[in-house]
Design a protein around this motif. Structure first.
Motif, PDB file in Angstrom:
ATOM      1  N   LEU A   5       0.448  10.782   0.817  1.00  0.00           N
ATOM      2  CA  LEU A   5       1.431   9.758   1.168  1.00  0.00           C
ATOM      3  C   LEU A   5       0.850   8.750   2.157  1.00  0.00           C
ATOM      4  O   LEU A   5       0.050   9.106   3.018  1.00  0.00           O
ATOM      5  N   MET A   6       1.289   7.515   2.039  1.00  0.00           N
ATOM      6  CA  MET A   6       0.903   6.481   2.998  1.00  0.00           C
ATOM      7  C   MET A   6       1.619   6.802   4.302  1.00  0.00           C
ATOM      8  O   MET A   6       2.845   6.902   4.339  1.00  0.00           O
ATOM      9  N   PRO A   7       0.875   7.010   5.392  1.00  0.00           N
ATOM     10  CA  PRO A   7       1.536   7.328   6.667  1.00  0.00           C
ATOM     11  C   PRO A   7       2.309   6.113   7.200  1.00  0.00           C
ATOM     12  O   PRO A   7       1.819   4.991   7.161  1.00  0.00           O
TER      13      PRO A   7
ATOM     14  N   GLY B 173      -1.981   3.564  -0.568  1.00  0.00           N
ATOM     15  CA  GLY B 173      -2.276   4.115   0.752  1.00  0.00           C
ATOM     16  C   GLY B 173      -2.411   5.625   0.704  1.00  0.00           C
ATOM     17  O   GLY B 173      -3.242   6.211   1.401  1.00  0.00           O
ATOM     18  N   GLY B 174      -1.611   6.268  -0.136  1.00  0.00           N
ATOM     19  CA  GLY B 174      -1.696   7.713  -0.296  1.00  0.00           C
ATOM     20  C   GLY B 174      -3.007   8.143  -0.935  1.00  0.00           C
ATOM     21  O   GLY B 174      -3.600   9.153  -0.543  1.00  0.00           O
ATOM     22  N   ILE B 175      -3.468   7.363  -1.919  1.00  0.00           N
ATOM     23  CA  ILE B 175      -4.766   7.663  -2.528  1.00  0.00           C
ATOM     24  C   ILE B 175      -5.867   7.572  -1.481  1.00  0.00           C
ATOM     25  O   ILE B 175      -6.720   8.458  -1.389  1.00  0.00           O
ATOM     26  N   LEU B 176      -5.841   6.517  -0.696  1.00  0.00           N
ATOM     27  CA  LEU B 176      -6.869   6.344   0.327  1.00  0.00           C
ATOM     28  C   LEU B 176      -6.809   7.480   1.339  1.00  0.00           C
ATOM     29  O   LEU B 176      -7.840   8.059   1.707  1.00  0.00           O
TER      30      LEU B 176
ATOM     31  N   ALA C 242       0.824  -1.216   0.000  1.00  0.00           N
ATOM     32  CA  ALA C 242       0.000   0.000   0.000  1.00  0.00           C
ATOM     33  C   ALA C 242       0.853   1.258   0.000  1.00  0.00           C
ATOM     34  O   ALA C 242       0.420   2.299  -0.476  1.00  0.00           O
ATOM     35  N   GLY C 243       2.060   1.165   0.527  1.00  0.00           N
ATOM     36  CA  GLY C 243       2.963   2.311   0.568  1.00  0.00           C
ATOM     37  C   GLY C 243       3.989   2.327  -0.550  1.00  0.00           C
ATOM     38  O   GLY C 243       4.812   3.236  -0.616  1.00  0.00           O
TER      39      GLY C 243
END
Length: 167
Positions: free
Chosen positions: A78-80, A43-46, A31-32
């Motif tokens: 960004l995916m945290p 993950g960033g899109i979400l 996801a990242g």
């Protein structure tokens, strides 16, 4: 026969579901992961869609042109590092419920003062509640398409391939 509000909210819900189908079976690492030269990840899109729904719903509910905190944060794409995909998914579903509740009773013709952003014209801008709802639908659909391409480049899976897999 359903009305415009019901149909539009149903279309938004279906588009959200399509995005979530694309994310099935992914690890947090996937996801990242970047799959192109873009910084965009699944993950960033979400995270961006969570931020977008939360902030546009606040704009709708306040209607006073106040810029919601975090609306301009660049890290929203960004995916945290400290969050899992499961946590982001749960937050997305909660924010979606908040959005649906807000739009379930609002007058779609109501004029809403938009917040002033660096790219806004100098004069006050207004959208109808309908425009905000349609903007959320467009953003979700656009990013669901991005997600499908990113997913396919990560592991060869596509949204269509994910339809038969359990969550």
């Amino acid at each position: 026969m359903t009305n415009e509000r019901t149909q539009t909210l149903a279309m938004l819900a279906e588009t959200r579901q399509t995005l979530l189908i694309t994310l099935r079976g992914l690890t947090d690492e996937q996801a990242g992961a970047r799959s192109t030269v873009s910084e965009l990840t699944l993950g960033g899109i979400l995270r961006h869609l969570i931020s977008g729904e939360r902030n546009w719903t606040r704009v709708l509910l306040t209607g006073d042109g106040t810029l919601p905190e975090g609306m301009l944060d660049e890290d929203q794409y960004l995916m945290p590092a400290d969050r899992s995909l499961a946590e982001l998914r749960a937050e997305y579903l909660a924010v979606a419920k908040m959005t649906d509740t807000a739009f379930s009773t609002v007058d779609l013709d109501a004029r809403v003062l938009l917040p002033q952003t660096p790219w806004s014209p100098p004069e006050p801008q207004f959208w109808s509640a309908r425009q905000i709802l349609l903007h959320l639908f467009r953003e979700t659909a656009q990013h669901a398409g991005h997600a499908d391409l990113i997913r396919e480049s990560l592991d060869g899976a596509s949204t269509t391939a994910q339809l038969g897999t359990p969550e």
